[in-house]
Design an enzyme around this catalytic site. Structure first.
Site: not given
Length: 667
Positions: A26, A115-116, A187, A413, A439, A463, A471, A475, A522
């Site tokens: 680039h 990774p942006l 750009i 997260e 998550f 969990h 849940d 979940h 849990r």
């Protein structure tokens, strides 16, 4: 030619030449960022190329990782150990100059980017680290922790949702030592971004609590310097400097065009660019000695560090314990004074038969460790009462008081995980962070980047199965454990009880070369009966927890909450004179590092009667049971119901383990 422009053009020349020789990369961003880079590295950034790990150096993060050719040119010219031959080998096999910046490869790179927005997030973590350490160790007349974090971000970084999460936190935490340059060139790969990126960026960051300096000419040195000086006068706010630039600056035919973003300019365009810039040297990769001399930062860097060393020497005399603690923290070497006491704690858990959920056992471990491990810093993505990440020695970090060891990340997260990496990258911290296992999906790329960099961060994922119950499937993690176990450099632990949980914590603190993930229940789990020898074997990743002699040589492998089921089934088999042993596979990655002799002892190759049970995706377990074995697991998503009903519905029961084991014995 103007000297400032000539020095900046040297960056452009080296960048476009490197990309052209590689026929990959680039060139546009490096050419557009060259003037900002000159201003920062020559006049504002505090660093020493002869000691890249100097504690009080400013941190610089190129979140626009695809502009790596610029970074390598900067490191080469300023005096780091990166040669012109390294630049010529850009993007080649085994080269120090990889396609995107990689941590410590070469020295001078603070984090792996590509990774942006992740570099931006890491920078927020670094700035937070500086603020926490300054609050704890600085004394009147002794600002021994006093440095800035700078980052270059682009349109792509700010489009990513992660940028919202971390920018919001940076404003909340009043990180006034964080200065971010936004390369506003309009750009991206697809063309002019005004068709898909119309945010009012200045107002957006102002709403986060940032100081914003807008409409800075990113090709005018005095304007850039003026903005940096102004940013340093602002207190209790991070600063965003919005620099208007031209991608591919200097290219007659590709300036301000997407065609310069991700492909070499071409030989003809490179020659035209040299002439357009007024660069009088035709030879590729050639930089005249006078430019090398003006870029060289080694002498200045040594002087800056020497001045700080004098300050720190006086600080050591007046505050010896604080100085020693800071040096130890920044060395990354954790003294082992705590190990013996924590081993006694583990033995006591076993002796007292503490029957709790492993998430609670994790908190009990933190209660103990928080007394000894000064670098330990934790947090949760708004689930502290469920993750149980707050321990009795926790003190929350707030906007007005950074002298703490607990971070409330809010429901972020991805931001939490990337900031944890930034804390680890800065040095002086062992970060842990909690959320529900399912998550981790929000943070998957940040987890991968931490593993890629080999960072010591600890993920508390509670969990951990359908055991969370009502849940429901949104979940309930099913495939997440398998994904984590397949990630290089990752070490996972799924403990079956409080003793295994405490050992997992101990090993996570001793493991320096990558992340550790703790999968925690849990629901309450009973303490398993163990001999002292078995207790000591937990740290080998897998061990025989139960064994009964008899006819046959059945092996049942299990983890976490399913160990209890395996033991119950094995006891029933033993009552029928069937030979069986239960292996608690608490950490497969650690088990794989054991000697061949130990692995053969636990899982003899000749033994084909194997059954694995775990409330997750079955396919991962073929590694240990083979095609002839049996796997009891889940290949669908879960559902909402009390956890006891769910285990019954999915046939993850001791009765089913017994039944399937009997089939194996009869083969």
């Amino acid at each position: 030619m103007n000297e400032k422009k000539k020095l900046a053009d040297a960056l452009r020349i080296l960048s476009m030449d490197a990309v052209q020789k590689a026929n990959s990369g680039h060139p546009g961003a490096p050419m557009g960022l060259a003037d900002m880079s000159y201003a920062l590295f020559k006049h504002h950034l505090s660093y020493n190329p002869l000691n890249p790990k100097w504690i009080n150096r400013d941190r610089f993060v190129l979140s626009i990782g695809h502009a790596s050719a610029l970074y390598y040119a900067l490191l080469h010219l300023t005096g780091y150990e990166l040669t012109i031959e390294d630049l010529k080998n850009f993007r080649q096999m085994g080269a120090l100059t990889a396609g995107h910046p990689e941590l410590d490869h070469p020295q001078g790179i603070e984090t792996t980017t590509g990774p942006l927005a992740q570099g931006f997030a890491n920078a927020v973590g670094m700035a937070l680290a500086e603020k926490i350490l300054a609050a704890k160790y600085n004394k009147p007349n002794y600002n021994v922790v006093d440095h800035y974090t700078y980052a270059f971000v682009g349109d792509g970084d700010l489009m990513e949702g992660l940028s919202h999460e971390v920018a919001s936190l940076a404003g909340t935490w009043a990180l006034d030592k964080l200065i971010v340059f936004y390369d506003d060139n309009g750009i991206s790969i697809d063309g002019e971004v005004d068709q898909w990126f119309t945010d009012d960026t200045a107002k957006r960051f102002e709403s986060y609590g940032w100081h914003v300096i807008n409409e800075v000419d990113g090709h005018y040195f005095d304007a850039i310097t003026k903005a940096v000086v102004a940013a340093k006068t602002v207190h209790n706010k991070p600063t965003l400097i919005i620099c208007k630039t031209k991608i591919g600056y200097g290219s007659p035919n590709k300036e301000s065009k997407a065609s310069s973003h991700g492909a070499p300019l071409g030989d003809e365009e490179i020659e035209l660019t040299r002439k357009n810039l007024g660069w009088e040297y035709d030879e590729r990769f050639f930089i005249p000695e006078d430019i090398y001399a003006k870029w060289d930062h080694k002498k200045v860097g040594q002087e800056v560090e020497s001045k700080w060393n004098d300050l720190f020497a006086s600080y050591q005399k007046e505050y010896p314990s604080e100085a020693a603690e800071l040096v130890e923290r920044m060395s990354g070497v954790l003294n082992d004074k705590w190990v013996e006491d924590f081993d006694l704690f583990i033995e006591k858990l076993q002796k007292d038969e503490v029957n709790v959920a492993t998430r609670k056992a994790s908190q009990l471990s933190l209660d103990e460790l928080g007394q000894f491990i000064v670098p330990l810093i934790g947090g949760s993505a708004d689930l502290a009462p469920s993750n149980l990440t707050i321990h009795k020695n926790s003190k929350a970090i707030t906007t007005t008081d950074a002298n703490g060891n607990y971070i409330h990340f809010g429901v972020r997260e991805f931001g939490m995980t990337s900031i944890m990496s930034g804390l680890a990258l800065h040095g002086g911290f062992i970060p842990y962070g909690g959320t529900f296992l399912v998550f981790m999906e929000y943070a998957r790329n940040a987890v991968r980047m931490a593993a890629l960099m080999g960072l010591q961060v600890i993920y508390i994922y509670t969990h951990d199965s359908i055991g969370l119950g009502e849940d429901g499937p949104t979940h309930q993690p099913v495939e997440q454990m398998a994904f984590m176990r397949l990630t290089p450099n990752m070490v996972t632990w799924r403990p079956a009880d409080a003793a295994e949980t405490a050992v997992a914590w101990k090993e996570a603190l001793l493991h320096k070369t990558g992340p550790t993930a703790l999968f925690l229940s849990r629901q309450n789990l009973p303490m398993q009966k163990r001999t002292k020898a078995q207790l000591k074997d937990i740290n080998k990743g897998a061990y025989v927890l139960y064994e009964a002699k008899g006819e046959g040589d059945l092996i049942i492998l299990a983890t976490g909450s399913e160990v209890e089921l395996a033991i119950a089934a094995a006891q029933k088999l033993a009552s029928e004179k069937i030979g069986v042993k239960v292996v608690s596979m608490v950490s497969p990655e650690v088990f794989e590092k054991q000697s061949d002799a130990y692995k053969e002892k636990i899982l003899p190759k000749a033994n084909k009667a194997r059954l694995a049970v775990e409330a997750g995706i079955r396919d991962w377990w073929y590694k240990y049971v083979g095609l002839e074995g049996t796997i009891i697991g889940i290949d669908t998503f879960g559902m909402s119901a009390p956890f006891e009903d769910l285990f019954e519905y999915f046939n993850i029961t001791s009765d089913n383990v017994y039944k399937e084991a009997k089939k194996l014995v009869k083969k």
